[in-house]
Every structure is written in structure tokens, then in C-alpha cells.
Design a protein around this motif. Structure first.
Motif, PDB file in Angstrom:
ATOM      1  N   SER A 244       0.827  -1.209   0.000  1.00  0.00           N
ATOM      2  CA  SER A 244       0.000   0.000   0.000  1.00  0.00           C
ATOM      3  C   SER A 244       0.861   1.259   0.000  1.00  0.00           C
ATOM      4  CB  SER A 244      -0.925  -0.013   1.220  1.00  0.00           C
ATOM      5  OG  SER A 244      -1.626   1.209   1.351  1.00  0.00           O
ATOM      6  N   THR A 245       1.931   1.244   0.791  1.00  0.00           N
ATOM      7  CA  THR A 245       2.820   2.410   0.867  1.00  0.00           C
ATOM      8  C   THR A 245       3.570   2.614  -0.431  1.00  0.00           C
ATOM      9  OG1 THR A 245       3.104   1.957   3.233  1.00  0.00           O
ATOM     10  CG2 THR A 245       4.629   3.503   2.230  1.00  0.00           C
TER      11      THR A 245
ATOM     12  N   ILE B 121       2.562   1.840  -3.480  1.00  0.00           N
ATOM     13  CA  ILE B 121       1.621   2.400  -4.459  1.00  0.00           C
ATOM     14  C   ILE B 121       1.382   3.884  -4.181  1.00  0.00           C
ATOM     15  CG2 ILE B 121      -0.772   2.309  -5.270  1.00  0.00           C
ATOM     16  CD1 ILE B 121      -0.690  -0.717  -4.765  1.00  0.00           C
ATOM     17  N   ALA B 122       1.242   4.231  -2.898  1.00  0.00           N
ATOM     18  CA  ALA B 122       1.051   5.635  -2.535  1.00  0.00           C
ATOM     19  C   ALA B 122       2.279   6.471  -2.903  1.00  0.00           C
ATOM     20  CB  ALA B 122       0.758   5.754  -1.042  1.00  0.00           C
TER      21      ALA B 122
ATOM     22  N   ALA C 241       2.261   7.216  -6.630  1.00  0.00           N
ATOM     23  CA  ALA C 241       1.294   8.295  -6.909  1.00  0.00           C
ATOM     24  C   ALA C 241       1.838   9.656  -6.487  1.00  0.00           C
ATOM     25  CB  ALA C 241      -0.029   7.999  -6.200  1.00  0.00           C
TER      26      ALA C 241
ATOM     27  N   VAL D 142      -2.272  13.659  -2.110  1.00  0.00           N
ATOM     28  CA  VAL D 142      -2.378  12.481  -2.970  1.00  0.00           C
ATOM     29  C   VAL D 142      -1.758  11.265  -2.277  1.00  0.00           C
ATOM     30  CG1 VAL D 142      -1.634  11.468  -5.157  1.00  0.00           C
ATOM     31  CG2 VAL D 142      -2.430  13.843  -5.085  1.00  0.00           C
TER      32      VAL D 142
ATOM     33  N   SER E 279      -3.977  10.058   0.505  1.00  0.00           N
ATOM     34  CA  SER E 279      -5.240   9.522  -0.020  1.00  0.00           C
ATOM     35  C   SER E 279      -5.079   8.069  -0.448  1.00  0.00           C
ATOM     36  CB  SER E 279      -5.725  10.367  -1.204  1.00  0.00           C
ATOM     37  OG  SER E 279      -6.036  11.680  -0.793  1.00  0.00           O
ATOM     38  N   PHE E 280      -3.964   7.761  -1.098  1.00  0.00           N
ATOM     39  CA  PHE E 280      -3.719   6.377  -1.503  1.00  0.00           C
ATOM     40  C   PHE E 280      -3.463   5.493  -0.287  1.00  0.00           C
ATOM     41  CE2 PHE E 280      -3.477   8.031  -5.723  1.00  0.00           C
ATOM     42  CZ  PHE E 280      -3.685   6.962  -6.576  1.00  0.00           C
ATOM     43  N   ARG E 281      -2.796   6.024   0.728  1.00  0.00           N
ATOM     44  CA  ARG E 281      -2.601   5.246   1.957  1.00  0.00           C
ATOM     45  C   ARG E 281      -3.935   4.968   2.637  1.00  0.00           C
ATOM     46  NH1 ARG E 281       1.744   8.575   5.299  1.00  0.00           N
ATOM     47  NH2 ARG E 281       1.570   6.797   6.745  1.00  0.00           N
TER      48      ARG E 281
ATOM     49  N   ALA F 272      -6.779   4.692   1.141  1.00  0.00           N
ATOM     50  CA  ALA F 272      -7.454   3.657   0.345  1.00  0.00           C
ATOM     51  C   ALA F 272      -6.955   2.264   0.750  1.00  0.00           C
ATOM     52  CB  ALA F 272      -7.209   3.904  -1.140  1.00  0.00           C
ATOM     53  N   GLY F 273      -5.659   2.135   1.027  1.00  0.00           N
ATOM     54  CA  GLY F 273      -5.125   0.857   1.489  1.00  0.00           C
ATOM     55  C   GLY F 273      -5.702   0.448   2.829  1.00  0.00           C
TER      56      GLY F 273
END
Length: 575
Positions: free
Chosen positions: A518-519, A521-522, A525, A548, A551-553, A555-556
């Protein structure tokens, strides 16, 4: 019934000792006292259990002797099954007291580890659960508060120099040192877990091995880290400063002095983890407070009274780190957490393997996080050559970090409480069940709600205090440039409350790979955003990229808690 239990954690390596028969384990009637259970590890180590903590449900006194025999056989089989279960399981045994000589026992093991069925409110109620979490969180908050506050003191005094380039150089060098240091911070994280297990089992030798091995590995790592910083300061600083940057004249001497703090910093962090593993959080707090007070006092003396400038700030920090490391080392020796004989010999691979394997799972996440922070620092430094943008960013990041102290502390609470709550228990006095997956889910929900509410409160408070926080810089252009980033930093606290605690839950559940993925991918981004948004919005674009990233973190975290985590509703329904 008087109760006795043997708690077995991850027990496929355990088997019953021949000195304790299954009949002795199960039999409780006739007013006879059962001897303490003895279990053997595959390598010959023994664990003795005679702790009266858990209670089995008793059978009706009207059962026949044939039913009693069946109960004994069932109990034996359940104990063996529990030993072979590779999840954390609690094996519960009982013996009868003299006043209940006719009582008979039955098995009361957990139902698929689902825990108590009661569903608690997700919002804070100031009930027993909230009080228990607050008791754990308050010492963590105090420990987390010290370093950012001292960092704010350092920034305050560097700002008093009235030189934006000095602030930019100190900020860049400090970011490089912090990133290099925290890349290896998985070492203390694993140490805390190993020490906690050894302390719980009362194995002093294992505890000393865990701490000593961490210090030996840390010593080797610190030698390499310090040598690289001393030999190639320009190349290392190039990760955040472009070639020929004006701020380099201030960053280079600061980093050169801080390089000597690599070993003291690592000793302090390992010491803190060791004490935390033994459930002593007050001693590290006292050491941190004393050493950092020393730093705060030395800052103005070295920087202005002795006219050393930015290098004076680095010397003050180095002195504080040495005081902290010496204090931890002395107390660990005094409390027999380490021995010179273990420190002066290289550990075997068999003993090092758990430490290194545990750290490898978390290393990927640390690299991704620090890659993001280094990219942010580099983009910020490249926005202008005057140092205004970098100084404004340093001011905003202090707002961001100080506000996240409480939320980071709750993340540590999640790492501590969730794994303990996953184990189903029965109170020996009341017979009340507690723990299990449903109870752990209640804790997670409550922690997430606390994170959301505290994020809102902290963000609002920071917005109100922004005029006061901006006074730390005497430069009007820096204060103006920091306005929007500081507002964004305050708003992001709401997101931080959910992200920090949610990732703490992942650690508590042991889902290290999912957290690292997850990290990563964040981070990807965030790097894409940093390549585009700052070109359009300047320093504000850097802080939009922060949004941003988180936000991705978030989502994980959402995926872990609702879709594929062990405490998602789907997983609870299948349990």
C-alpha cells in the motif's frame, strides 16, 4: 473452581512433556490438586505453567462417571488440537478446590476465535475500553511529543538568524539525516517484539540476546552510515539539494556534525524499544525529556553566544543524543538487559535470523516513505534559489508534525492492543469471556473514530493557532509563502487520524506485506504528483502531492478493514 492455565503462542513447535500425562492435565475431580503443566519446545526448552488466570466451564454435578470420562478424553484431544494450531491460542485447564470435590470439568475453548459477540459503539463512550486505550496512549503521546517539539525549538533559533538560506540548509541536512536513519529503524521495531516475548516468558537470556544482537547490528550499520556521510556529504545532500545550491554552505557543516550522532541515535532508539518491550515507558520518557532539555538550552548558547550559527545547532543536538545513548546503555546494563559478554562476541546466524527476517518485512515500507519525503524536500529546494520556499515548507512541516503527535501515539496503541485483543480469554473470577476477533474489531472501530475526531480537533486547533505559529519566522516573505501549505497541513490531520491508526492496525494484525505494498503504491502516486503539481502551483503543489500520498494510503487502510483484512466483515462472517 481454582483455575490454572498454560498460554501457548504460535505453538506448532510445542509438544507435551512425558513428565505430565494427559490424565494429569484433564483430571480435576475428587478434591485432588493437579500439578503444574510442563510443555517442551522442540529444542528442549521447557515452559512451566502454574498461573491461575483462566477458567473452564464446569459440568453439571449430576453427570455420570461415564460422562466425566468422556469429558476428560475430549479435554485431552482439544488440548492437543490447540497445541497444533498455528494461530495464537489459549489452552484452558482447571483443578477443583476442596469445597467442590464432586465438580466435573468440560472444555470451554473458543468458538472459531470469533471472540465475544457483543458489538460496541464505534464512537467514544468514555467506557472501560476508552479508559484502557487512554492509559496506554498517554505515555506514548508524551514520548512522541518530545522530538518534534525540540525540532520546532531548533527551527525557531535558526529562524532567529534571519537568513532563509540557513533555514533551508539546516532543513535539508536534517531531512537527509532523518531519512538515512529511519531506513534502518526497523531494527528497533523488531527488537521491541522480541523483547516483549522474552519478557512475557520470563526468559532473561533470550531478552539479553535480543537487545545485544540489536546493538551489535546497530553498531555495524551506524559505522557504515556515519562513514558515508563524512566521506560523501555533497553526494548525499544532492538527494535534496541541486548542485551549487546556495543553501549547501549551511547544509554541509550541519550534516558533517550530525553524522557522528548516527550511533548514539540508534542506541537510544534500541534502548527505548527494549524498555517498551518490558512495559516500562516512564524511564524512556525521563531520558528523552532530560536530553532534549539539554539540547534546547544549548541551542541559543552555541548559536548566538558563541556565534557558531547553524553548526552550533548541530552540536547541541549531537550532545543531546550522546546523553540519551549513555543513559539508556547504563540503565540496560544495570537492569541486566544486556551483558558485556554478549556484546563482545558475534551472535550466531540462528539467533540473528529472527531479527533480520522480521526487519525485512518492514524495510520496504520505510524505504518508500523516505523516498517520498526526500522527493518532497528536493522539489521544494528546487523551487527557488533564495531559500524562501524551503523555509516556508520547513515552517509548514512543523505544523504538520506537531499536530500528528497524538495520532502517531494512537497508531502505536493500535499495534499494541489489537494483537492482544485477538486472543479470546475467560476471566477466572467472573467467568466472563473477552477478546477474540469481534472484540478486536470493536477496538479497531473505536480507535478509528478516535482518530477521526482527534484529527478534526487538531486540524481546527492548528488553524486557530496559525497566526501564532507563523511568528516563529521574522521574514515576511516566508510567512506569506507558508500560509496555504500550513492550512493544507491542518486539513490533512483529519486524513492522518485515519491513516496512522489504520496502518497501526495492519501492523497489529501482522499484515506487513500488505502495508508495504500500500505504501509503495502511494509513493508512486506521490512521485507522479510531485512531477506535475509543483510546476503549476509551486509550494502549494508540493502540499497537494502530500494529499495524494495520504489519499492512496487511506485507500489501502479501507481495503484492509473492509475487504481483505482479518477483521473485515467478510472474514468475521467466515470465522
Amino acid at each position: 473452581l481454582a483455575a490454572e492455565s498454560l498460554a501457548i503462542h504460535q505453538s506448532p513447535f510445542l509438544r507435551p512433556s512425558s513428565s505430565s500425562s494427559s490424565h494429569d492435565i484433564a483430571k480435576c475431580g475428587g478434591g485432588r490438586r493437579r500439578s503444574p503443566s510442563t510443555w517442551k519446545l522442540a529444542k528442549g526448552n521447557t515452559i512451566h505453567s502454574s498461573i491461575p488466570s483462566l477458567l473452564l466451564a464446569s459440568s453439571s454435578s449430576s453427570e455420570s462417571s461415564e460422562s466425566e470420562s468422556e469429558s476428560e478424553t475430549s479435554t485431552d484431544n482439544d488440548i492437543i488440537n490447540a497445541v497444533n494450531n498455528d494461530k495464537e491460542t489459549t489452552v484452558q485447564n482447571t483443578s477443583s478446590s476442596s469445597s467442590h470435590s464432586n465438580a466435573k470439568t468440560t472444555d470451554a475453548t473458543s468458538n472459531n476465535n470469533s471472540g465475544a459477540g457483543e458489538v460496541l459503539s464505534i464512537w467514544p463512550q468514555m467506557d472501560e475500553l476508552d479508559k484502557r486505550m487512554m492509559k496506554i496512549a498517554l505515555p506514548c503521546i508524551a514520548n512522541f511529543a518530545i522530538n518534534p517539539l525540540v525540532g520546532a525549538v531548533d527551527l525557531f533559533w535558526v529562524n532567529r538568524m534571519g537568513n532563509a538560506l540557513a533555514v533551508a540548509g539546516q532543513s535539508a541536512a536534517n531531512q537527509v539525516f532523518s531519512s538515512a536513519f529511519w531506513i534502518v529503524s526497523v531494527l528497533p521495531s523488531v527488537t521491541a517484539t522480541l523483547v516483549s516475548k522474552a519478557n512475557a516468558s520470563g526468559d532473561q537470556e533470550e531478552l539479553q540476546d535480543a537487545v545485544s544482537q540489536a546493538l551489535i547490528v546497530g553498531f555495524c550499520i551506524s559505522l557504515v552510515g556515519s562513514a558515508l556521510m563524512l566521506r560523501f556529504p555533497e553526494k548525499i545532500l544532492s538527494s535534496v539539494l541541486k548542485d551549487g545550491a546556495p543553501a549547501l554552505q549551511y547544509a554541509k557543516p550541519y550534516l558533517y556534525i550530525r553524522a557522528f550522532a548516527f550511533l548514539p541515535s540508534l542506541i537510544s532508539l534500541i534502548g527505548f524499544s527494549a524498555f517498551r518491550g518490558t512495559l516500562d515507558t516512564s524511564t524512556p520518557l525521563k531520558i528523552s525529556a532530560t536530553s532534549n532539555l539539554f539540547n534546547a538550552i544549548l541551542d541559543p548558547i552555541l548559536m548566538f553566544t558563541l556565534a557558531m550559527g547553524v553548526p552550533g545547532a548541530a552540536l547541541a543536538t549531537l550532545g543531546a543524543e550522546i546523553i540519551s545513548a549513555c543513559s539508556f546503555f547504563y540503565l540496560m546494563l544495570r537492569r541486566k538487559m544486556i551483558r558485556w559478554s554478549k556484546l563482545l562476541r558475534l551472535p550466531s546466524w540462528a539467533k540473528l535470523k529472527p531479527l533480520l527476517q522480521g526487519g525485512a518485512a518492514l524495510q520496504l515500507r520505510n524505504v518508500a516513505l523516505n523516498l517520498t519525503f526526500l522527493a518532497v524536500a528536493r522539489v521544494t529546494q528546487s523551487l527557488d534559489d533564495t531559500g524562501v520556499a524551503a523555509a516556508a515548507h520547513a515552517l509548514a512541516i512543523q505544523v504538520f508534525q506537531v499536530g500528528g503527535i497524538v495520532l502517531l501515539a494512537l497508531s502505536v496503541v493500535a499495534q499494541t492492543v489489537v494483537p492482544n485483543e485477538l486472543i479470546e480469554k475467560v476471566d477466572a473470577t467472573t467467568g466472563k469471556r473477552s477478546g477474540g476477533k469481534r472484540a478486536a474489531k470493536n477496538v479497531v472501530n473505536r480507535l478509528m473514530s478516535w482518530g477521526f475526531l482527534l484529527g478534526v480537533c487538531l486540524g481546527g486547533l492548528q488553524m486557530l493557532l496559525l497566526p501564532m505559529l507563523q511568528k516563529s519566522s521574522p521574514l515576511e516573505e516566508v510567512r506569506q509563502a507558508a500560509v496555504i501549505p500550513s492550512i493544507l497541513a491542518s486539513i490533512y490531520q483529519i486524513m492522518n487520524g485515519l491513516v496512522f491508526i489504520g496502518e497501526g492496525v495492519m501492523v497489529g494484525c501482522g499484515n506487513f506485506f500488505q502495508l508495504s505494498l500500500s505504501t509503495v503504491i502511494a509513493t508512486i502516486a506521490a512521485l507522479v504528483s510531485l512531477n506535475t503539481l509543483p510546476k503549476m502551483f509551486g509550494l502549494t503543489g508540493v502540499w497537494l502531492s502530500f494529499g495524494v500520498f495520504n489519499s492512496f494510503r487511506l485507500a489501502g487502510v479501507w481495503l484492509h478493514q473492509t475487504k481483505n483484512g482479518p477483521l473485515s466483515e467478510k472474514a468475521l462472517a467466515q470465522a
